[in-house]
Design a protein around this motif. Structure first.
Motif, PDB file in Angstrom:
ATOM      1  N   ARG A  34      -0.444  -4.660  -2.976  1.00 36.72           N
ATOM      2  CA  ARG A  34       0.234  -3.369  -2.841  1.00 36.72           C
ATOM      3  C   ARG A  34      -0.601  -2.327  -2.080  1.00 36.72           C
ATOM      4  N   ALA A  35      -1.216  -2.765  -0.990  1.00 34.13           N
ATOM      5  CA  ALA A  35      -1.972  -1.840  -0.145  1.00 34.13           C
ATOM      6  C   ALA A  35      -1.016  -0.809   0.450  1.00 34.13           C
ATOM      7  N   ALA A  36      -1.545   0.363   0.780  1.00 30.29           N
ATOM      8  CA  ALA A  36      -0.714   1.477   1.262  1.00 30.29           C
ATOM      9  C   ALA A  36       0.073   1.095   2.510  1.00 30.29           C
ATOM     10  N   TRP A  37      -0.553   0.381   3.439  1.00 30.43           N
ATOM     11  CA  TRP A  37       0.154   0.013   4.673  1.00 30.43           C
ATOM     12  C   TRP A  37       1.330  -0.912   4.380  1.00 30.43           C
ATOM     13  N   SER A  38       1.206  -1.774   3.356  1.00 33.19           N
ATOM     14  CA  SER A  38       2.291  -2.709   3.049  1.00 33.19           C
ATOM     15  C   SER A  38       3.494  -2.006   2.439  1.00 33.19           C
ATOM     16  N   LEU A  39       3.277  -0.856   1.814  1.00 29.98           N
ATOM     17  CA  LEU A  39       4.405  -0.093   1.263  1.00 29.98           C
ATOM     18  C   LEU A  39       5.310   0.421   2.376  1.00 29.98           C
TER      19      LEU A  39
END
Length: 169
Positions: A34-39
């Motif tokens: 759930r890294a920020a870029w994947s959101l």
């Protein structure tokens, strides 16, 4: 049996590559913890909009690859591809909504089924429009503005989804 035109071959191979890349982006939320870029780029909750998001982003990116490799008539090609992107959006949202009401059918393959239907429909539409005599380039300015709006929506609606059926899992 004649040879397949390069651009048609490129569209078919491109569809398969887009589906594979979209699948990687779709699962990136899990694989990246759930890294920020994947959101921003992946499917967060499995709603129809979230199923469309990785497909739309990959479709836009692959259009730039096609432009650099094929060097087609710019305005006609881009106009055809933007119309194809809207076919992608309509198909992904429609198929995703149908799967919402049939969650017991193909729960794990839902994204791949939506991706295959949507990407091939978009690629076929864009290819047919590009090869046709239809003057889609007369809509160039509204289509360009609509792409900017679509990119804005892809990012904004990920963080602030409205209370509508397309945005619920």
């Amino acid at each position: 049996m004649g040879m397949m035109p390069v651009k048609k071959y490129f569209s078919i191979v491109g569809a398969v590559i887009m589906i594979c890349c979209a699948w990687v982006i779709h699962i990136s939320i899990v694989t990246s913890d759930r890294a920020a870029w994947s959101l921003i780029v992946s499917s967060i909750n499995g709603s129809p909009w979230e199923l469309f998001k990785p497909l739309g982003l990959v479709y836009i990116f692959f259009t730039f690859i096609e432009l650099s490799c094929l060097r087609p008539s710019l305005v006609h090609f881009v106009s055809s591809k933007v119309i194809g992107m809207y076919v992608l959006c309509i198909c992904a949202l429609s198929a995703g909504t149908v799967f919402q009401y049939m969650q017991e059918f193909f729960p794990t393959q839902r994204f791949l089924i939506v991706a295959v239907i949507s990407v091939f429909a978009a690629q076929i539409t864009a290819y047919r429009l590009f090869r046709s005599e239809i003057k889609v380039e007369i809509f160039c300015i509204p289509l360009a503005v609509s792409v900017l709006c679509m990119l804005f929506l892809l990012i904004t609606l990920s963080f602030y989804p409205p209370d509508m059926v397309f945005f619920k899992a």
